[in-house]
Design a protein around this motif. Structure first.
Motif, PDB file in Angstrom:
ATOM      1  N   ALA A 175       0.829  -1.203   0.000  1.00  0.00           N
ATOM      2  CA  ALA A 175       0.000   0.000   0.000  1.00  0.00           C
ATOM      3  C   ALA A 175       0.866   1.256   0.000  1.00  0.00           C
ATOM      4  N   ILE A 176       1.940   1.253   0.777  1.00  0.00           N
ATOM      5  CA  ILE A 176       2.835   2.412   0.840  1.00  0.00           C
ATOM      6  C   ILE A 176       3.476   2.663  -0.524  1.00  0.00           C
ATOM      7  N   GLY A 177       3.959   1.607  -1.164  1.00  0.00           N
ATOM      8  CA  GLY A 177       4.585   1.758  -2.481  1.00  0.00           C
ATOM      9  C   GLY A 177       3.612   2.304  -3.507  1.00  0.00           C
ATOM     10  N   ALA A 178       2.399   1.747  -3.537  1.00  0.00           N
ATOM     11  CA  ALA A 178       1.393   2.208  -4.499  1.00  0.00           C
ATOM     12  C   ALA A 178       1.009   3.662  -4.223  1.00  0.00           C
ATOM     13  N   ALA A 179       0.888   4.011  -2.943  1.00  0.00           N
ATOM     14  CA  ALA A 179       0.538   5.383  -2.579  1.00  0.00           C
ATOM     15  C   ALA A 179       1.622   6.358  -3.026  1.00  0.00           C
ATOM     16  N   LYS A 180       2.885   5.972  -2.875  1.00  0.00           N
ATOM     17  CA  LYS A 180       3.985   6.838  -3.304  1.00  0.00           C
ATOM     18  C   LYS A 180       3.973   7.029  -4.812  1.00  0.00           C
ATOM     19  N   GLY A 181       3.630   5.968  -5.543  1.00  0.00           N
ATOM     20  CA  GLY A 181       3.551   6.092  -6.989  1.00  0.00           C
ATOM     21  C   GLY A 181       2.488   7.096  -7.403  1.00  0.00           C
ATOM     22  N   LEU A 182       1.287   6.978  -6.815  1.00  0.00           N
ATOM     23  CA  LEU A 182       0.199   7.910  -7.122  1.00  0.00           C
ATOM     24  C   LEU A 182       0.549   9.326  -6.671  1.00  0.00           C
ATOM     25  N   ALA A 183       1.145   9.449  -5.476  1.00  0.00           N
ATOM     26  CA  ALA A 183       1.509  10.768  -4.965  1.00  0.00           C
ATOM     27  C   ALA A 183       2.503  11.457  -5.894  1.00  0.00           C
ATOM     28  N   HIS A 184       3.408  10.681  -6.470  1.00  0.00           N
ATOM     29  CA  HIS A 184       4.377  11.267  -7.399  1.00  0.00           C
ATOM     30  C   HIS A 184       3.672  11.808  -8.637  1.00  0.00           C
ATOM     31  N   LEU A 185       2.720  11.064  -9.164  1.00  0.00           N
ATOM     32  CA  LEU A 185       1.966  11.546 -10.328  1.00  0.00           C
ATOM     33  C   LEU A 185       1.256  12.854 -10.003  1.00  0.00           C
ATOM     34  N   LYS A 198      -6.487   0.722  -9.906  1.00  0.00           N
ATOM     35  CA  LYS A 198      -7.186  -0.429  -9.339  1.00  0.00           C
ATOM     36  C   LYS A 198      -6.143  -1.456  -8.948  1.00  0.00           C
ATOM     37  N   THR A 199      -6.568  -2.451  -8.200  1.00  0.00           N
ATOM     38  CA  THR A 199      -5.629  -3.449  -7.682  1.00  0.00           C
ATOM     39  C   THR A 199      -4.911  -4.177  -8.806  1.00  0.00           C
ATOM     40  N   ALA A 200      -5.591  -4.422  -9.920  1.00  0.00           N
ATOM     41  CA  ALA A 200      -4.972  -5.115 -11.053  1.00  0.00           C
ATOM     42  C   ALA A 200      -3.887  -4.270 -11.700  1.00  0.00           C
ATOM     43  N   ASN A 201      -3.887  -2.959 -11.447  1.00  0.00           N
ATOM     44  CA  ASN A 201      -2.880  -2.069 -12.013  1.00  0.00           C
ATOM     45  C   ASN A 201      -1.767  -1.729 -11.023  1.00  0.00           C
ATOM     46  N   VAL A 202      -1.674  -2.516  -9.952  1.00  0.00           N
ATOM     47  CA  VAL A 202      -0.545  -2.403  -9.036  1.00  0.00           C
ATOM     48  C   VAL A 202       0.234  -3.713  -9.145  1.00  0.00           C
ATOM     49  N   LEU A 203       1.454  -3.630  -9.631  1.00  0.00           N
ATOM     50  CA  LEU A 203       2.287  -4.808  -9.840  1.00  0.00           C
ATOM     51  C   LEU A 203       3.346  -4.892  -8.739  1.00  0.00           C
ATOM     52  N   VAL A 212       2.997   1.089  -9.680  1.00  0.00           N
ATOM     53  CA  VAL A 212       1.717   1.434 -10.300  1.00  0.00           C
ATOM     54  C   VAL A 212       1.868   1.374 -11.815  1.00  0.00           C
ATOM     55  N   ALA A 213       0.986   0.631 -12.458  1.00  0.00           N
ATOM     56  CA  ALA A 213       1.030   0.455 -13.913  1.00  0.00           C
ATOM     57  C   ALA A 213       0.009   1.350 -14.607  1.00  0.00           C
ATOM     58  N   ASP A 214       0.223   1.572 -15.893  1.00  0.00           N
ATOM     59  CA  ASP A 214      -0.715   2.279 -16.777  1.00  0.00           C
ATOM     60  C   ASP A 214      -0.933   3.743 -16.405  1.00  0.00           C
ATOM     61  N   ALA A 215       0.029   4.368 -15.762  1.00  0.00           N
ATOM     62  CA  ALA A 215      -0.096   5.790 -15.450  1.00  0.00           C
ATOM     63  C   ALA A 215      -0.193   6.594 -16.738  1.00  0.00           C
ATOM     64  N   GLY A 216      -1.223   7.394 -16.877  1.00  0.00           N
ATOM     65  CA  GLY A 216      -1.409   8.225 -18.060  1.00  0.00           C
ATOM     66  C   GLY A 216      -1.955   7.508 -19.272  1.00  0.00           C
ATOM     67  N   LEU A 217      -2.206   6.207 -19.143  1.00  0.00           N
ATOM     68  CA  LEU A 217      -2.659   5.448 -20.316  1.00  0.00           C
ATOM     69  C   LEU A 217      -4.051   5.890 -20.763  1.00  0.00           C
TER      70      LEU A 217
END
Length: 366
Positions: A175-185, A198-203, A212-217
C-alpha cells in the motif's frame, strides 16, 4: 475498555478513533497524532513524499516491429501474458537481454501517440512501471514497458497466487509503495491523474516492491481514439469515484477514492467487483467493532492491532462521498508510513511474514 462511541461520521474522524482507557489522560493526546504529524510540513516536503522527482527528461525509444517480433517469437501465444485496456500484453526478451512487457493494439500511426509516449516515458519513479518506448508500424501501435515479474497484487490476494500468505505488514508495504507512486503523479506540474487506478494495475517485483502500472494510459487512449468523454474509456466501475459518475469530471480526489477501494481489497482479500458489500460497509461509516466482517481470514490475528484499525479507517476516509473531504495522496502516504512505523515497533521477530511465491516470469518462456 471499549471503542470511543463519540467517533465522528467522517473518515478522518474515524481514522483517529482508537481504543483508549478513559481513566488515562495521557492516552487522550494520541487521538490527534494523525493530524499533528502533518503540521509544519512545507508544501515542498509534501510534494516529494511520493519520491524524488524524475531526472532530466528521457527520450522515448523507438522500437522497430522486427525487433519486437524477434523479442516475442512473432508474438507467440506462449509469450502472451495478459490483456488490458490498451490491448494484448506480451512478454519479450530484447537482444540486449532486457525483459519487457509489450502492449499491442491496432491503430494507424498518429503523431499524438508519439507525443504522449514521449511525455509518459520521461516520468520515472521507483513505484511506477517505466515506459521505455513505442512502435508504430503496419497499422499497429505498441507500448514497451519494463517487465514486472511478480504480476499484479490482485493475483496475489484473490487471484491465481492467492494461496500466498501475505501478512498485514506485507500488504501495508504494498500500500505504501502504491501510494507513493500515485503521490508522485499528483506532484507533477500539472498533476497527472491516473484515472484507472485499481488493484490489477498495481504490480509487484521480485522483492514485492509495488509499482503502479498504466499511469497516463487513459489520457493517451482518449487522445488517440478521440473518445468524447472519459466515461467511455473507464474500466472497473467499483473503483470509480461516484462524483465522477455524476459530473464526468475527474480529479486527484477521484484517484484517492480508487485508492481507498484498493485498501479495502488489500485488507479483505476479496474483489470489490465480485463483492461490493465491503464498499457499502465502509460508506456507512461503521464502528470499528464490526470490521472483522470484512477482514481476510489470513489477517484475523492482526485485527486487534492499532495499525489494522488505522488502516481500515484510512480506507474509509479515502472513499468519503465528498471528494473535498478525502485526504490528498501525500497525506495518505504519511499516514501509511506512520502505521508501518507502529507495526515495526511492535514486531520482535525479524523477517516475520515474508512471502514465498513463484515468480510470474518463471511461468513463461521468452
Amino acid at each position: 475498555m471499549s471503542l470511543v462511541s463519540e467517533c465522528g461520521s467522517d473518515g478522518a474522524d474515524f481514522l483517529e478513533c482508537r481504543r483508549i482507557d478513559r481513566s488515562s489522560a495521557s492516552d487522550l493526546s494520541s487521538l490527534f497524532e494523525g493530524k499533528q504529524s502533518l503540521v509544519g510540513r512545507s508544501t515542498s516536503e509534501l510534494s516529494l513524499i511520493g519520491g524524488t522527482l524524475s531526472s532530466a527528461s528521457r527520450e522515448a525509444r523507438h522500437f522497430s516491429l522486427r525487433e519486437l517480433e524477434l523479442a516475442t517469437k512473432n508474438f507467440s501465444d506462449i509469450n502472451l501474458i495478459g490483456q488490458g485496456s490498451f490491448g494484448l500484453v506480451y512478454k519479450g526478451l530484447l537482444q540486449d537481454g532486457m525483459v519487457v512487457a509489450i502492449k499491442k493494439r491496432h491503430g494507424a500511426p498518429r503523431q499524438e501517440f508519439v507525443e504522449e509516449v514521449r511525455f509518459l516515458s520521461s516520468i520515472r519513479h521507483r513505484n511506477l512501471v517505466t515506459l521505455h518506448g513505442y512502435c508504430q508500424e503496419n497499422d499497429q501501435q505498441m507500448l514497451i514497458y519494463e517487465h514486472v515479474p511478480n504480476g499484479s497484487v490482485s493475483n496475489h490476494i484473490y487471484g491465481q497466487y492467492s494461496t500466498t500468505k501475505l501478512e498485514f505488514k506485507n500488504r501495508l508495504l504494498i500500500a505504501i509503495g502504491a501510494a507513493k507512486g500515485l503521490a508522485h503523479l499528483h506532484s507533477l506540474a500539472p498533476p497527472l491523474l491516473h484515472k484507472d487506478f485499481k488493484t490489477a494495475n498495481v504490480l509487484v517485483d521480485e522483492n514485492f516492491i509495488a509499482k503502479v502500472a498504466d499511469a497516463g494510459l487513459r489520457n493517451l487512449l482518449e487522445r488517440i481514439i478521440n473518445a468524447g468523454t472519459s466515461s467511455q474509456m473507464m474500466g472497473t466501475v467499483v473503483f470509480l469515484d461516484p462524483e465522477f459518475r455524476e459530473s464526468g469530471r475527474f480529479s486527484e480526489k477521484s484517484d484517492v477514492y480508487s485508492f481507498g477501494v484498493f485498501l479495502l481489497e488489500l485488507v479483505s482479500g476479496c474483489s470489490a467487483e465480485s463483492d461490493e458489500s465491503m464498499i457499502k460497509w465502509a460508506q456507512n461509516r461503521p464502528d470499528l467493532s464490526d470490521a472483522a466482517s470484512i477482514i481476510d481470514e489470513k489477517l484475523v490475528s492482526s485485527f486487534t492491532s492499532e495499525g489494522m484499525k488505522r488502516f481500515i479507517g484510512l480506507a474509509v476516509w479515502c472513499i468519503h462521498s465528498s471528494g473535498q473531504r478525502r485526504p490528498t495522496m501525500n497525506t495518505v502516504v504519511l499516514e501509511l508510513e506512520r502505521i508501518h512505523e507502529r507495526e515495526i515497533s511492535m514486531t520482535t521477530i525479524v523477517g516475520e511474514g515474508t512471502p514465498t511465491v513463484t515468480l510470474a516470469s518463471q511461468l513463461f518462456t521468452a
